[in-house]
Write an enzyme that holds these catalytic residues in place. Structure first.
Site, PDB file in Angstrom:
ATOM      1  N   ASP A 181     -86.775  -2.147   3.346  1.00 55.88           N
ATOM      2  CA  ASP A 181     -85.804  -1.060   3.507  1.00 55.88           C
ATOM      3  C   ASP A 181     -84.942  -1.527   4.664  1.00 55.88           C
ATOM      4  O   ASP A 181     -85.366  -1.485   5.820  1.00 55.88           O
ATOM      5  CB  ASP A 181     -86.511   0.251   3.867  1.00 55.88           C
ATOM      6  CG  ASP A 181     -85.515   1.394   4.033  1.00 55.88           C
ATOM      7  OD1 ASP A 181     -84.417   1.148   4.563  1.00 55.88           O
ATOM      8  OD2 ASP A 181     -85.832   2.526   3.642  1.00 55.88           O
ATOM      9  N   HIS A 182     -83.727  -1.992   4.367  1.00 57.09           N
ATOM     10  CA  HIS A 182     -83.013  -2.724   5.411  1.00 57.09           C
ATOM     11  C   HIS A 182     -82.627  -1.850   6.611  1.00 57.09           C
ATOM     12  O   HIS A 182     -82.363  -2.366   7.678  1.00 57.09           O
ATOM     13  CB  HIS A 182     -81.804  -3.477   4.832  1.00 57.09           C
ATOM     14  CG  HIS A 182     -80.597  -2.626   4.578  1.00 57.09           C
ATOM     15  ND1 HIS A 182     -80.464  -1.843   3.455  1.00 57.09           N
ATOM     16  CD2 HIS A 182     -79.471  -2.424   5.301  1.00 57.09           C
ATOM     17  CE1 HIS A 182     -79.300  -1.199   3.510  1.00 57.09           C
ATOM     18  NE2 HIS A 182     -78.674  -1.534   4.615  1.00 57.09           N
ATOM     19  N   HIS A 244     -83.854   5.152   2.911  1.00 56.52           N
ATOM     20  CA  HIS A 244     -83.244   5.048   4.247  1.00 56.52           C
ATOM     21  C   HIS A 244     -83.355   6.341   5.064  1.00 56.52           C
ATOM     22  O   HIS A 244     -83.773   6.327   6.218  1.00 56.52           O
ATOM     23  CB  HIS A 244     -81.765   4.660   4.137  1.00 56.52           C
ATOM     24  CG  HIS A 244     -81.519   3.412   3.346  1.00 56.52           C
ATOM     25  ND1 HIS A 244     -82.386   2.342   3.348  1.00 56.52           N
ATOM     26  CD2 HIS A 244     -80.493   3.047   2.531  1.00 56.52           C
ATOM     27  CE1 HIS A 244     -81.901   1.390   2.571  1.00 56.52           C
ATOM     28  NE2 HIS A 244     -80.762   1.788   2.054  1.00 56.52           N
TER      29      HIS A 244
HETATM   30  C1  BG6 Z   1     -78.060   0.306   0.152  1.00 57.00           C
HETATM   31  C2  BG6 Z   1     -77.553   1.201  -0.928  1.00 57.00           C
HETATM   32  O1  BG6 Z   1     -79.450   0.328   0.224  1.00 57.00           O
HETATM   33  O2  BG6 Z   1     -77.522   0.743   1.402  1.00 57.00           O
HETATM   34  C3  BG6 Z   1     -76.037   1.220  -0.950  1.00 57.00           C
HETATM   35  O3  BG6 Z   1     -78.044   0.737  -2.177  1.00 57.00           O
HETATM   36  C4  BG6 Z   1     -75.487   1.571   0.405  1.00 57.00           C
HETATM   37  O4  BG6 Z   1     -75.559   2.137  -1.931  1.00 57.00           O
HETATM   38  C5  BG6 Z   1     -76.117   0.681   1.473  1.00 57.00           C
HETATM   39  O5  BG6 Z   1     -74.089   1.389   0.385  1.00 57.00           O
HETATM   40  C6  BG6 Z   1     -75.702   1.118   2.866  1.00 57.00           C
HETATM   41  O6  BG6 Z   1     -76.153   0.163   3.786  1.00 57.00           O
HETATM   42  P1  BG6 Z   1     -75.413  -0.052   5.157  1.00 57.00           P
HETATM   43  O7  BG6 Z   1     -76.266  -1.043   5.892  1.00 57.00           O
HETATM   44  O8  BG6 Z   1     -74.050  -0.553   4.850  1.00 57.00           O
HETATM   45  O9  BG6 Z   1     -75.370   1.285   5.823  1.00 57.00           O
END
Ligand code: BG6
Length: 493
Positions: A181-182, A244
């Site tokens: 989960d980045h 997230h």
């Molecule tokens: C991803 C989603 O996990 O996170 C995307 O699949 C979203 O839809 C993205 O745009 C948002 O990531 P960040 O790091 O740009 O906030």
């Protein structure tokens, strides 16, 4: 962290995530001296390509997507020599056999059996086939050395996630599976732990006794871009809330872990997920609002509605916005609402946590309690990376009247360029540290917490889509959700 010799195998090596995030992450780790001297990346794709062709494709993309760029840097050239391209047909066992030969050859040149890290950067529907083939050939047979990273979404509801997990467990032990989960790799998200448990002065206030409510926002300006085909079947609840936002909720609400060991932290997070009050089908409308964007303007530029975006059905009911009220049934948080919202095509990109403290019990000032802004702690995750504490002060002048003021800690002011989330997470996976990855029970609990919502939404089509303009802060119903409780969304720009 100690990183051993490793062969990294990227399924989906020619895909979007690989070019935007994965290769830049490996390049930056390499330039920062964080990779083992012995490492090789095998990028897998369907088409036939030479190594040279593939390397120049990677280089071009580094120029666009890497925080350290690439073209003129000799070290980046050396980095590229660690990349090999291998054409693979996901369905064919022979393909995995030749991958196996390649891996063995690399081991031979290393003079030892390297660790193996399989990165599944592909559509979830391929996971089973890949995992079964890895199993058949015995590609990941060493539980101590071999790991697999799986991107979200992990399944599409609790039942499918259980099935997926059972299938994976025929090939991998839990400690080999890194569910990514980045958001957990973001500097400012990790800083929540430091902030909460590295200081003594906030923790005594961190409960129902002093906090009125909490708001967690992840707003994006972007729409679905090129990902319409994927997004249609997913929607904001599964794309953002299930992972997230619930993870940010966990970091905000968890009890202090006994240590920073992976399982101590993950146990405390799992407790939060378990304590989320489950809602009944007939309560969904009361607690959750869904939205879909219509045409509008983002920073003055016209953009079209979701239903007109590429790959989207003209009568699509997929939600691009969700707001919800969550209660945690535990001692610390009983009765305190946590408001979560996320949406695409919102007025501005902004991820934040706002903790609003209870109002003063009595105000001696002439304008009474109403005229005072309650104390707030604002944790900005992105693009601003800061922590703000808001409080009342005396307005300079003859009379004793008040005005709000704030103290700010700015992450940028005291750090050089911080690593990208994927760098942190990949470095951890290479080192065998699963702390920032999702353990199975967390994923299962997170699905359990939202399954009722998706079931109800599947059977009752929204009647008012599209219901918010691109460039706004979402549908009116989201304001009503809070207004019922005398609260309002706090716009924090
Ligand atoms: C991803 C989603 O996990 O996170 C995307 O699949 C979203 O839809 C993205 O745009 C948002 O990531 P960040 O790091 O740009 O906030």
């Amino acid at each position: 962290k100690n990183i051993n010799p490793t062969i990294i195998v990227i399924f989906g090596g020619t895909g979007d995530l690989a070019k935007r995030k994965l290769f830049p992450a490996f390049q930056n780790l390499y330039l920062d001296g964080r990779m083992s001297k012995k490492f090789q990346i095998i990028a897998l794709g369907r088409a036939e390509k030479s190594d040279d062709e593939f390397r120049s494709y990677v280089l071009e993309n580094l120029e666009t997507f890497s925080r350290k760029k690439g073209l003129s840097d000799p070290e980046t050239q050396k980095f590229l020599s660690h990349i090999t391209y291998h054409s693979l047909d996901i369905d064919k066992e022979e393909s995995y056999q030749s991958l196996n030969d390649k891996i063995n050859d690399i081991d031979e040149t290393f003079g030892e059996r390297a660790n193996r890290l399989f990165y599944l950067s592909i559509t979830p529907s391929f996971i089973t086939t890949i995992s079964n083939n890895i199993n058949k050939i015995g590609l990941a047979a060493n539980a101590k050395q071999d790991r697999i990273i799986i991107e979200k979404p992990f399944g599409y509801d609790k039942t499918s996630a259980i099935a997926l997990n059972e299938m994976l467990s025929q090939t991998f032990k839990e400690e080999q599976i890194y569910r990514i989960d980045h958001y957990l790799g973001k500097e400012t998200v990790q800083n929540i732990l430091a902030f909460r448990f590295g200081n003594s002065m906030f923790e005594p206030l961190w409960s129902r006794n002093f906090i009125d409510f909490v708001q967690i926002t992840v707003a994006e300006e972007v729409g679905v871009e090129e990902r319409g085909g994927f997004y249609e079947g997913v929607g904001a609840l599964k794309d953002m809330i299930q992972n997230h936002l619930l993870q940010i909720l966990c970091m905000t609400a968890m009890e202090a872990p006994a240590s920073l060991e992976a399982d101590d932290i993950r146990n405390r997070k799992a407790d939060v997920l378990k304590s989320i009050r489950r809602i009944k089908p007939d309560e969904v409308d009361h607690y959750v609002v869904r939205g879909q964007y219509d045409a509008g303007f983002i920073k003055g530029n016209p953009v079209h509605g979701y239903r007109q975006d590429k790959g989207i059905a003209p009568d699509s009911n997929t939600e691009t916005y969700v707001a919800m009220k969550i209660y945690l049934d535990n001692w610390r948080w009983q009765g305190i609402p946590f408001y979560l919202r996320t949406g695409k095509r919102m007025e501005e990109k902004q991820s934040s946590i706002i903790i609003q403290f209870k109002p003063v019990p009595h105000s001696a000032f002439s304008y009474g309690k109403q005229g005072m802004t309650p104390n707030r702690l604002i944790i900005n995750i992105q693009p601003a990376m800061d922590i703000k504490l808001q409080f009342m002060t005396k307005k300079p002048g003859l009379s004793l009247s008040l005005r709000p003021a704030e103290m700010v800690f700015d992450y940028f002011a005291c750090s050089t360029m911080s690593p990208e989330a994927y760098e942190t997470l990949i470095a951890d996976a290479l080192a065998g540290d699963p702390t920032l990855f999702m353990r199975w029970d967390q994923v299962e609990q997170a699905w359990d917490a939202i399954d009722t919502i998706q079931q109800v939404w599947k059977t009752t089509a929204p009647t008012n889509f599209p219901n918010y303009k691109a460039g706004s802060w979402g549908p009116e119903e989201a304001d009503e959700l809070l207004a019922r409780q005398g609260h309002a969304w706090i716009q924090n720009s």
